[in-house]
Design an enzyme around this catalytic site. Structure first.
Site, PDB file in Angstrom:
ATOM      1  N   ASP A 320      32.805  41.505  38.647  1.00 35.80           N
ATOM      2  CA  ASP A 320      33.328  39.880  38.024  1.00 35.80           C
ATOM      3  C   ASP A 320      35.321  40.011  38.222  1.00 35.80           C
ATOM      4  OD1 ASP A 320      33.593  36.869  38.023  1.00 35.80           O
ATOM      5  OD2 ASP A 320      33.632  37.656  36.617  1.00 35.80           O
ATOM      6  N   GLU A 373      34.056  42.029  43.468  1.00 35.49           N
ATOM      7  CA  GLU A 373      34.654  39.743  43.943  1.00 35.49           C
ATOM      8  C   GLU A 373      36.382  39.681  43.344  1.00 35.49           C
ATOM      9  OE1 GLU A 373      34.798  35.585  41.639  1.00 35.49           O
ATOM     10  OE2 GLU A 373      35.005  37.180  40.604  1.00 35.49           O
TER      11      GLU A 373
END
Length: 689
Positions: A320, A373
């Protein structure tokens, strides 16, 4: 029994070599030493505790096993690295505990264990003793096959899922959530029905606040207790593997929360975070940034990624907020960040951490993948570390997602002015190995659901747009990810406090969309052209990407075999085109194998039910072309079967003319030869006479 005890002591108790490797940042299974682990000492069973608190004046372990007595069990500081250990006899599993850390100034801090394998259910904040070594895995076949897979050449259809809100327990008076085992039984059936290859779980590590969706982690080594025990989570992983479903876990190494019982100011000093708030905090998120330059901190994180892959058999780690790690000024204003040694905004320590992690992770060669990401143009996210890349296997294609959603949001009447947003992604499609995503981030905080992003007043009109969009997504190079609820055109935004609105599947527009996504996944998994050359330029070819006035694109997906070629035609306008002509790659038969406007998916039912042979007529700069009925607002997919091309009439006439002319010339020549043969002989003998 004595040999077993000695072996246990050797496995658990921390040696000088352990301390050295941890201080160097290269003890990749340090999680087997720090934390709480069942052990035997001097023939007595108990629990071994280890914690890294380099600046603590003293550390005690307190818990239910000693009545939270703050003096009962002091820990010993071993070596100069700041590790404290204690063996506490007669402590079993399921006991709550914390570390009482006394700072040099005398302040007492009550901290949860950063390496704990289990935690108390929120709102409790204690760690819990547990033994994660006893689960009997039965996924050997899956794990062995995974080692030999090259996912670059395999279908990867990912269902992003939040366990707590996918489906709530039918007896809410007893509990809100399904536990991991119950969830496994229900989700597997759904994933198999919908033809997904993988599930991606949002924030599974322990976190205190439901509203963080698991992205503000306090227990990096503990699956959240909301849904059960570590054994329950192992059951989930094992069961999905047995059923042929891969599991990707979201992971958050970019930041951590400030909760007093967590890692913030762990021993009274900044152990895990930078001391300077300009380096150590995200002002907009209210969280802290890891000090990636500190070896033990890097070790904590690298070992954690390996922990999920090795102890829980995770098939992938999706990292993330990578962009926030790469840039020192991410989300910050002038004066809120410190430049690197060269005066730039690149976080050089984070870059080296990512390269280190990805190198070690890939070095295990067990088939697990790393996904970033990352939302910027940072180069070579998926490039090889040896070539100065970061070493990820895949990167979320946020640029494609933003451009394409932006294009689809426009009223079709105005889309032609934004045609470039539809085609631009192919200019950089092979710069990274991408996953195309419509993730949870796109359906929260006032962004609307995927259905409601689409133009139109009626849900049926919006659904027509959405089906055309999904069809284009599955044709575009890159692996695929949809967030839960998007597969049946959820109307409302996602809400983590409510289960998905399964009841709307009673209405045709939602049921039909669900059937369409199932058909897309089936097409994706059975057509090699859609995945074998995802990251090779010769796997894609535009037929026409300049029909902006009509909002139409056409392209090919290919393998090395011409007979596996697929033709995509996407019409993003609510206008039907009868006798629509499109260039084709070769002479042959073309059969419509998917039509987003089919009646079964809620469309008009217009299309091309019979296979068609192309014409030998130039179109789109190609020798052959196909004439079809192109429905309004649709994606059509045709299989392509090459055939020997008949000789064109013009060419046949030319050949006949050539043959005729050739025959005439031969006849004339023969006549001349005959005339010559009747003349007097020119032999010398005759002349002399």
């Amino acid at each position: 029994m004595e040999e077993t005890s000695k072996k246990t002591e050797e496995e658990v108790f921390i040696s000088e070599a352990d301390q050295y490797l941890f201080a160097q940042g290269t003890h990749y299974d340090i999680y087997k030493k720090l934390g709480a682990h069942p052990a035997v000492k001097d023939g007595k069973k108990g629990m071994f505790f280890g914690v890294w608190a380099p600046n603590a004046a003293s550390v005690h372990v307190i818990g239910t096993f000693n009545g939270w007595n703050e003096l009962a069990h002091p820990m010993e500081k071993i070596g100069p690295g700041g590790i404290h250990t204690a063996f506490v006899p007669d402590v079993g599993v399921h006991e709550l505990y914390k570390f009482l850390i006394t700072t040099p100034s005398g302040e007492k801090l009550y901290k949860a264990d950063p390496f704990a394998n289990s935690a108390e259910l929120r709102p409790g904040t204690a760690s819990r003793t547990v033994d994660i070594s006893g689960f009997k895995w039965t996924d050997d076949t899956w794990m062995k096959e995974r080692e030999g897979k090259d996912y670059n050449k395999e279908p990867l259809a990912i269902y992003e899922c939040h366990i707590g809100s996918w489906m709530c327990h039918p007896r809410p008076e007893e509990k809100r959530f399904y536990n991991y085992r119950e969830f496994a039984d229900r989700i597997v059936e759904y994933l198999k029905e919908m033809k997904y290859t993988h599930i991606e779980l949002m924030g599974i590590a322990e976190h205190p606040f439901d509203g963080s969706w698991g992205y503000q982690v306090t227990g990096y080594y503990a699956p959240t207790s909301r849904y059960g025990t570590p054994d329950d989570f192992m059951y989930f992983m094992n069961y999905l593997h047995e059923k042929g479903i891969g599991v990707i876990l979201d992971w958050v190494p970019a930041h951590f929360p400030r909760d007093a019982y967590g890692m913030a100011c762990f021993d009274g000093s900044c152990v895990y975070e930078h001391q300077d708030p300009r380096q150590g905090s995200h002002p907009h998120w209210g969280t802290l940034i890891y000090n990636y330059g500190r070896p033990q901190v890097k070790n904590f994180l690298i070992a954690n990624a390996l922990f999920w892959a090795e102890q829980y058999h995770a098939d992938g780690i999706r990292m993330d907020a990578v962009a926030s790690m790469l840039y020192l000024d991410y989300g910050k204003n002038d004066g809120e960040w410190v430049a690197n040694i060269y005066g730039g905004h690149e976080n050089l320590e984070a870059v080296e951490f990512l390269k280190h992690l990805n190198s070690v992770f890939k070095g295990r060669k067990n088939g697990a993948v790393l996904i970033a990401e990352e939302s910027t143009a940072w180069p070579q996210i998926t490039g090889d570390v040896k070539d100065n890349g970061l070493g990820f296997d895949y990167k979320w294609n946020m640029g494609w997602m933003n451009d394409f959603i932006g294009y689809m949001k426009y009223d079709p009447y105005f889309r032609n002015h934004h045609y470039g947003e539809l085609t631009f992604s192919m200019l950089y499609a092979y710069s990274e190995d991408f996953v195309l995503v419509f993730s949870h981030d796109e359906v929260v905080h006032g962004k609307y659901s995927m259905l409601c992003k689409m133009p139109g007043e009626a849900y049926e009109t919006k659904a027509n747009n959405l089906r055309a969009a999904y069809g284009f997504m599955y044709g575009h190079p890159g692996k695929k990810l949809l967030f839960m609820g998007q597969e049946f055109a959820q109307v409302s935004e996602w809400n983590e406090n409510e289960e998905l609105p399964w009841g709307i599947l009673e209405y045709p527009v939602h049921k039909n969309t669900q059937e369409y996504v199932k058909a897309l996944n089936q097409l994706y998994r059975t057509q090699p052209a859609l995945y074998e050359k995802d990251f090779e330029p010769d796997g894609f070819e535009w037929i026409n990407c300049s029909r902006s006035e009509d909002n139409i694109v056409s392209f090919l997906r290919k393998t090395a075999k011409p007979e596996e070629t697929l033709l995509f035609i996407c019409n993003f306008a609510p206008v039907e085109h009868e006798n629509f002509q499109v260039g084709v790659p070769f002479y042959g038969k073309f059969k419509e194998i998917l039509n987003s406007d089919a009646e079964v998916f809620g469309g008009s039912g217009k299309g091309n039910p019979r296979a068609k042979t192309c014409k030998q007529e130039e179109w789109d700069d190609r020798e052959n072309s196909l004439v079809i009925d192109l429905p309004p607002m649709c994606t059509l997919v045709f299989s392509c079967t090459p055939m020997p091309a008949p000789v064109k009439k013009v060419e046949a006439d030319k050949k006949a003319k050539v043959k005729e002319d050739g025959g005439a010339k031969k006849t004339e020549k023969a006549k001349k030869i005959n005339k010559t043969s009747k003349k007097p002989s020119s032999k010398k003998g005759n002349i002399s006479k």
